[in-house]
Scaffold this motif. Sequence first.
Motif, mmCIF file in Angstrom:
data_model
loop_
_atom_site.group_PDB
_atom_site.id
_atom_site.type_symbol
_atom_site.label_atom_id
_atom_site.label_comp_id
_atom_site.label_asym_id
_atom_site.label_seq_id
_atom_site.Cartn_x
_atom_site.Cartn_y
_atom_site.Cartn_z
ATOM 1 N N TRP A 189 4.382 10.704 -7.021
ATOM 2 C CA TRP A 189 3.532 10.082 -7.737
ATOM 3 C C TRP A 189 3.374 10.915 -8.902
ATOM 4 C CZ3 TRP A 189 1.069 5.433 -7.824
ATOM 5 C CH2 TRP A 189 1.363 4.408 -6.768
ATOM 6 N N SER B 111 6.209 1.515 -6.664
ATOM 7 C CA SER B 111 4.847 1.111 -5.936
ATOM 8 C C SER B 111 3.954 1.006 -7.252
ATOM 9 C CB SER B 111 4.297 2.182 -5.145
ATOM 10 O OG SER B 111 5.112 2.407 -4.157
ATOM 11 N N ILE B 112 4.234 1.769 -8.375
ATOM 12 C CA ILE B 112 3.449 1.713 -9.649
ATOM 13 C C ILE B 112 3.547 0.096 -9.970
ATOM 14 C CG2 ILE B 112 3.180 2.358 -12.142
ATOM 15 C CD1 ILE B 112 4.288 5.111 -11.164
ATOM 16 N N PHE C 47 4.087 -2.562 -8.186
ATOM 17 C CA PHE C 47 3.466 -3.484 -7.533
ATOM 18 C C PHE C 47 1.943 -3.335 -7.659
ATOM 19 C CE2 PHE C 47 6.687 -2.844 -4.243
ATOM 20 C CZ PHE C 47 7.739 -3.832 -4.482
ATOM 21 N N LEU C 48 1.347 -2.253 -8.076
ATOM 22 C CA LEU C 48 -0.023 -2.189 -8.097
ATOM 23 C C LEU C 48 -0.389 -2.620 -9.621
ATOM 24 C CD1 LEU C 48 -0.649 1.713 -7.029
ATOM 25 C CD2 LEU C 48 -1.225 -0.566 -5.782
ATOM 26 N N VAL D 173 5.315 1.316 -0.474
ATOM 27 C CA VAL D 173 4.127 2.276 -0.851
ATOM 28 C C VAL D 173 3.842 3.135 0.110
ATOM 29 C CG1 VAL D 173 1.588 1.770 -1.506
ATOM 30 C CG2 VAL D 173 3.255 -0.157 -2.027
ATOM 31 N N ALA E 263 -0.379 -6.394 -9.134
ATOM 32 C CA ALA E 263 -1.568 -6.757 -8.306
ATOM 33 C C ALA E 263 -2.925 -6.671 -8.997
ATOM 34 C CB ALA E 263 -1.947 -5.911 -6.964
ATOM 35 N N GLY E 264 -2.946 -5.653 -10.066
ATOM 36 C CA GLY E 264 -4.130 -5.606 -10.528
ATOM 37 C C GLY E 264 -4.252 -6.460 -11.673
#
Length: 307
Positions: free
Chosen positions: A73, A280-281, A283-284, A51, A287-288
């Motif tokens: 990004w 990373s997208i 992962f986010l 990340v 997590a969300g």
Amino acid sequence: MSNERSIQTGTVPERNPGRFGRLSAAFGRRIVTAVIALTVVFLIAPVLITVIASFAAEWTGVIPTGFFTLEHWRHVLGLAEVVGAERALGTASFSALGYTITVPFLSLVFSVMLALGGVVINLIVGIPIAYAVTRYDFFGRGWVNTFAVLPIVPGVILGIAFLRTYPNLPSAISLVIGYSLLKVPYMVLAVQSSFESMDLRQLEESARSLGASWPRTFFTIIIPNAKTGIIAGSIVCWTLAAAEFNFTYMVYSRGPRPFSIFLYNNITNSPILQTAAAVSIYFLIVAGVTMLLQATGQRGFSVGGAR
């Protein structure tokens, strides 16, 4: 002799734990805590570094350098007009009744909905199976339980079977059904663990004695009390379905790209920093969704008016 004297006098005999026992009592908890902490750091470190690297200009060693940039990004989100934009999440426009609707990040939205569709089917199928094998004793119960908690087939094999059996089935429908078939064992296991921690017979008898019908008992008492397993199963099923690649790669033909195809295109064809942003997208998103489902579980949920 000392033990016999202790038994006669009713006192507790002296216990010599030995050197290992004394060391274990003094340092055992600290050692276990340190091992757990190191394991967590070892597992989390690659995610955090990835990340962080998505905002860096270079990543030649272990630690990325050259902060801070959003270019990677912007590229993977489809906000930059550069070479390789076809691998971005992108947007799509639809015209209907004279109106044009633009959907940003269509691949992302499409994958979220596909995974949620699979979770809904998992809930509809998995909860009754988990309830039946926990509550009732019937012929073939062991076999039902075994097949319910074992993965049916690998994703690539199931994908080939779908292509041969349902060649004209739209990709979106095939993906939702396939995700549910591949992930339903996780839902059954999670919900079954919650049912096994409950006294189902006593709950049902108490509710029925108060005049509740069986459907009302099941939907307003049994299911809300199993919310921990339901939320856990939903998190696991959604996370795995959103990243399911083998089945998706075999079945997907046209339309918005599922997120796993987006990740594959970026991992295999993009520079490492753009790959870091794409990963990373994911992962986010995970997590969300996890925090959202956990918050739902902590607040509780109601079915038919019961909480």
